[in-house]
Design an enzyme around this catalytic site. Structure first.
Site, PDB file in Angstrom:
ATOM      1  N   ASP A  58       0.624  -1.271  -0.208  1.00  0.00           N
ATOM      2  CA  ASP A  58       0.292  -0.184   0.051  1.00  0.00           C
ATOM      3  C   ASP A  58       0.632   1.206  -0.255  1.00  0.00           C
ATOM      4  OD1 ASP A  58      -2.414   1.569   0.064  1.00  0.00           O
ATOM      5  OD2 ASP A  58      -1.874   1.619   2.315  1.00  0.00           O
ATOM      6  N   ASP A  89      -0.129   5.022   1.007  1.00  0.00           N
ATOM      7  CA  ASP A  89      -0.291   6.538   1.851  1.00  0.00           C
ATOM      8  C   ASP A  89      -0.512   5.358   3.574  1.00  0.00           C
ATOM      9  OD1 ASP A  89      -0.268   8.877  -0.213  1.00  0.00           O
ATOM     10  OD2 ASP A  89      -2.393   7.225  -0.168  1.00  0.00           O
TER      11      ASP A  89
END
Length: 380
Positions: free
Chosen positions: A32, A34
């Protein structure tokens, strides 16, 4: 290098899993973005507040924490509804997006992230980015980090699949583009939305919680770590790190300001002067300057705990080269951490492994005489 006892316990927990999954050994990693690789939340945390003020509204932190990891479209719809804004979700997006893009360029990689990316790249392990952000936002964030544009050849944004996380679509598409079976992928995530997506994709999942007060809720992940500095590739049959120097790990410098009071550092309220992120856990060492005149060696123990009812960060500190505590008490200090000694097994164990011990002091004092742990001045 992790302590032998904690390493043994960790390996023991995984030995049965690895021994019994020869047909689905980890051969690729999906990140991922953020809150996992980049500290985007830190640089954008006040943007929603700024927008809501225009409409006489106040940020509800509980609602925003639950939105962590949500795709932009769904988040826009939910924010307009939750705050009863007199605009459409599309109008909200048109207003907030340029504000976010300007701030994304300031986001920094979280501790240990560049180390792992470089490690995987150097050993030829495929890896990808799979984010609920839109492709344009991802590219802005990636382009602001040195080398990332070249490193990440596989990137999947939310608009490139039928449904964003917690649907498994983004992770499955990333695996497909890498040419790797989904069951052989390891997902690294910071949010519950992403963890659920990884498990739905039949992938192994490591959680690195970005909201420390909610880390107990991440038990559905296969493994939970405090930061990337705690990640041990060998537990997933990936090539191990070999970059420890004198029983410690050189790290990208972490700078923050604080005052020394009774053996603890109190962080300065000037957030702009700190990059001490939530994922900073464990025993670190480095340098401390007082009034830009004196420089001392320091060991710090950073942990979060809720023993007093609130979830707060505690920074135990020990000046290790003969400074008089009374002379520096209550003075503002510039702290530069350059090395990492060890993490903690869990945040619940606050008495034994979460204390600075004599061995930590000895390691730090010896390491700080080496070029690998030299002083780095805080950027202006």
């Amino acid at each position: 290098m992790p302590s032998s006892s904690s390493s043994f316990r960790s390996c023991l927990r995984f030995v049965h899993r690895i021994a019994g999954m020869e047909d689905r050994r980890i051969s690729a990693v999906i990140f991922d973005l953020d809150g996992t690789l980049l500290d985007t939340e830190h640089v954008t945390k006040d943007l929603l507040k700024e927008l809501l003020v225009r409409y006489g509204k106040v940020v509800d932190l509980d609602k925003e924490n639950k939105r962590l990891g949500m795709a932009h479209r769904e988040s826009s719809i939910a924010i307009v509804k939750d705050y009863d804004l007199p605009i459409t979700p599309q109008q909200y997006s048109q207003i907030i997006t340029p504000m976010y893009h300007e701030k994304f360029m300031q986001a920094k990689a979280l501790p240990g992230v560049n180390r792992l990316i470089n490690h995987l790249h150097n050993h030829g392990v495929p890896y990808a980015l799979a984010s609920n952000s839109r492709r344009k936002s991802i590219e802005i964030k990636v382009s602001s980090q040195k080398g990332w544009k070249e490193y990440f050849s596989v990137i999947v944004g939310s608009e490139e699949v039928k449904a964003g996380k917690p649907s498994p679509d983004i992770f499955l598409e990333a695996a497909n583009r890498m040419g790797v079976d989904a069951s052989c992928c390891l997902v690294i995530e910071d949010s519950m939305v992403g963890i659920k997506a990884g498990k739905a994709a039949n992938m192994q999942v490591v959680a690195v919680p970005s909201i420390q007060s909610e880390s107990d809720q991440y038990s559905i992940a296969d493994h939970v770590i405090h930061s990337f500095l705690d990640f041990q590739p060998e537990l997933w049959a990936l090539p191990p790190f070999d970059d420890w120097v004198m029983k410690a790990l050189p790290i990208e410098p972490i700078h923050f300001q604080g005052s020394y009071v009774n053996g603890f550092l109190q962080e300065s309220s000037d957030i702009g002067a700190s990059n001490l992120v939530g994922q900073a856990w464990g025993v670190y060492f480095g340098w401390v300057e007082v009034d830009s005149q004196e420089r001392h060696k320091i060991v710090v123990n950073i942990r979060w705990d809720h023993t007093c009812g609130a979830f707060t960060r505690n920074i135990q500190a020990c000046i290790i080269n003969g400074s008089d505590d009374l002379q520096i008490c209550d003075q503002l200090m510039e702290v530069t951490l350059v090395g990492y000694i060890r993490g903690f097994s869990t945040k619940k164990h606050l008495s034994t492994d979460a204390q600075i011990v004599d061995q930590d002091k000895s390691i730090a004092e010896a390491c700080l005489d080496l070029p690998a742990y030299r002083y780095h001045k805080s950027p202006a």
